[in-house]
Design a protein around this motif. Structure first.
Motif, PDB file in Angstrom:
ATOM      1  N   VAL A  38      26.993  39.764  36.447  1.00  0.00           N
ATOM      2  CA  VAL A  38      26.712  41.154  36.093  1.00  0.00           C
ATOM      3  C   VAL A  38      25.714  41.226  34.940  1.00  0.00           C
ATOM      4  O   VAL A  38      24.786  42.043  34.949  1.00  0.00           O
ATOM      5  N   VAL A  39      25.868  40.363  33.935  1.00  0.00           N
ATOM      6  CA  VAL A  39      24.884  40.323  32.850  1.00  0.00           C
ATOM      7  C   VAL A  39      23.512  39.932  33.401  1.00  0.00           C
ATOM      8  O   VAL A  39      22.476  40.465  32.980  1.00  0.00           O
ATOM      9  N   GLY A  40      23.504  39.018  34.364  1.00  0.00           N
ATOM     10  CA  GLY A  40      22.241  38.618  34.980  1.00  0.00           C
ATOM     11  C   GLY A  40      21.535  39.751  35.695  1.00  0.00           C
ATOM     12  O   GLY A  40      20.314  39.690  35.920  1.00  0.00           O
ATOM     13  N   LEU A  41      22.280  40.802  36.052  1.00  0.00           N
ATOM     14  CA  LEU A  41      21.649  41.948  36.693  1.00  0.00           C
ATOM     15  C   LEU A  41      20.652  42.639  35.764  1.00  0.00           C
ATOM     16  O   LEU A  41      19.738  43.328  36.236  1.00  0.00           O
ATOM     17  N   PRO A 360      32.175  48.754  32.919  1.00  0.00           N
ATOM     18  CA  PRO A 360      31.314  49.691  32.184  1.00  0.00           C
ATOM     19  C   PRO A 360      29.917  49.148  31.919  1.00  0.00           C
ATOM     20  O   PRO A 360      28.943  49.907  31.910  1.00  0.00           O
ATOM     21  N   PHE A 361      29.784  47.840  31.721  1.00  0.00           N
ATOM     22  CA  PHE A 361      28.459  47.247  31.538  1.00  0.00           C
ATOM     23  C   PHE A 361      27.606  47.501  32.771  1.00  0.00           C
ATOM     24  O   PHE A 361      26.430  47.874  32.661  1.00  0.00           O
ATOM     25  N   VAL A 396      20.929  44.030  24.755  1.00  0.00           N
ATOM     26  CA  VAL A 396      21.535  44.383  23.468  1.00  0.00           C
ATOM     27  C   VAL A 396      21.971  45.847  23.461  1.00  0.00           C
ATOM     28  O   VAL A 396      23.082  46.175  23.025  1.00  0.00           O
ATOM     29  N   MET A 397      21.124  46.741  23.957  1.00  0.00           N
ATOM     30  CA  MET A 397      21.452  48.161  23.948  1.00  0.00           C
ATOM     31  C   MET A 397      22.629  48.483  24.869  1.00  0.00           C
ATOM     32  O   MET A 397      23.459  49.331  24.553  1.00  0.00           O
ATOM     33  N   THR A 398      22.724  47.788  26.001  1.00  0.00           N
ATOM     34  CA  THR A 398      23.856  48.015  26.905  1.00  0.00           C
ATOM     35  C   THR A 398      25.163  47.552  26.270  1.00  0.00           C
ATOM     36  O   THR A 398      26.194  48.232  26.358  1.00  0.00           O
TER      37      THR A 398
END
Length: 436
Positions: A38-41, A360-361, A396-398
């Motif tokens: 998901v972070v990789g998205l 939520p991310f 960072v903002m997410t």
């Protein structure tokens, strides 16, 4: 994007009326794998700005390197998440009945879906139109966005009315996950009954044989060839995702399937690399005759056949490698004396935080990317620097939006599908978040 851990390891006996079905223990490393995907998205969707594909904001020129990266990520990213989600369904039904499962799905998925579609998606669409010089006042745009009509295009139950601008945006993933979870629920419930457990046991025995689990790419091809792939849904047909959801459920229900995945990761990886290399030239050849994702000429059909098998091989390779590496870590940890002193350690805290943040991310990340890209695309610093900067700033903002704007208050936790924050006992040395 969403749900639960993968179970692919040591098995626990699960008695039925006539025998046993081998279940799998919940494996936390796959929660971490889901979080990493998901972070990789953030990187993936930032790359869409510079490569092929639809996105609210686009760079002036399309990069072939960016497009190749997108093709690689689309081959396995969403299939992996749906397999993980299917395993999560098995764990969820292990501790609750069908009615409680439906209520949990509606609370954890429908609520953030509605919140995101009514607030975040229109914002990112409007920002894209504004950057293109096509947007008027936001109020007028929002009225048109809310113009919808019923749809029979399951699981998308509404669509834009004539003249409307409604869309689900990146939240199509939640629509499919919720819709297919509920549609397949009767079948999942039946598989938990004695006759169903016996059927799962027979499937587990069959798929546990050498190499057989790799053949599960063929049913995916049987969906993709006649129905085509949907570019707006990460270049897969939505019904392939339903099938992958079922694959995940079965992998969690019988540990022999997970063990087979763990054993086959090396040949799966080799095959995945070879098929991906072969699919590229085939896609280029098919593109000269039509749309490789929907056309019915032999080149397009051959491309979708390779893509379907290749996508499944990548899923097997990634899951099997994750299981293999974690087994080695556990083996090494077992030989070392514990120095935890009753705590959970930094890695445990990071894992708990990431596991809770995933949904939520996912909901937040794309509007943030759009807003950041609108600010940074005018900078003349070159495509690689722009891509890297937009990705890092968006990440960072997410995370800040999640940590400061979602996780700290009960109402925002509920709106974004989180469980209520656990009460912490200051006298207890173990302050882990309960994510069971």
């Amino acid at each position: 994007m969403q749900q639960a851990a993968l179970g692919m390891g040591s098995t626990a006996a699960m008695a039925d009326a006539g025998g046993t079905t081998r279940g799998a223990a919940r494996r936390g490393e796959l929660d971490l794998l889901r979080a990493l995907v998901v972070v990789g998205l953030v990187l993936f969707h930032t790359t869409v700005i510079f490569g092929a594909g639809e996105f609210p904001v686009k760079a002036a020129r399309e990069s072939a390197v960016a497009t190749a990266f997108l093709a690689f990520g689309a081959t396995w990213g969403m299939p992996l998440l749906f397999v993980i989600s299917g395993m999560g369904i098995w764990y969820s039904l292990r501790s609750r009945g069908a009615g409680a499962f439906v209520r949990e799905r509606l609370r954890r998925l429908l609520v953030p879906l509605v919140v995101g579609v009514l607030t975040l998606v229109p914002l990112q669409v409007y920002l894209g139109l504004r950057r293109a010089g096509e947007a008027g006042p936001f109020v007028a745009f929002y009225r048109r966005f809310l113009q919808v009509r019923p749809s029979l295009d399951f699981p998308f139950v509404v669509k834009a009315a004539a003249g409307g601008t409604f869309e689900a945006g990146h939240l199509w993933f939640l629509v499919c996950l919720l819709g297919f979870s509920l549609a397949l629920l009767p079948g999942f419930v039946l598989l938990r009954r004695p006759a169903g457990l016996r059927l799962v046991g027979r499937l587990g025995g069959l798929l546990g044989r050498p190499g057989v689990v790799l053949l599960l790419g063929l049913p995916l091809a049987a969906v993709e060839l006649p129905l085509g792939s949907e570019v707006g849904h990460a270049a897969w047909n939505r019904y392939s995702y339903a099938l992958l959801l079922a694959y995940g459920y079965l992998a969690a229900a019988d540990g022999r399937i997970g063990e087979a995945i763990g054993r086959q990761w090396r040949p799966a990886m080799a095959g995945a690399v070879l098929l991906f290399a072969a699919a590229g030239p085939l896609f280029a050849a098919a593109s000269s005759h039509g749309d490789p994702f929907t056309a019915t000429d032999w080149r397009s059909l051959a491309f979708r056949l390779l893509k379907s098998i290749d996508g499944w091989l990548w899923v097997v390779a990634i899951l099997g490698l994750a299981r293999h590496r974690m087994a080695r870590r556990r083996s090494g940890a077992a030989r070392r004396p514990s120095d935890d002193h009753g705590g959970v350690g930094v890695a445990g805290r990071i894992g708990s935080y990431a596991n809770e943040a995933v949904l939520p991310f996912y909901v937040l990340h794309e509007p943030v990317i759009v807003a950041v890209a609108c600010l940074l695309l005018p900078w003349q610093i070159g495509v690689p620097a722009q891509l890297l900067l937009i990705s890092l700033v968006s990440l960072v903002m997410t995370l800040l939006a999640y940590d400061l704007g979602v996780r700290r208050t009960p109402i925002t936790r509920w709106l974004f599908g989180l469980k209520p924050a656990p009460r912490r006992d200051s006298r207890s040395p173990d302050r882990r978040i309960n994510l069971a």
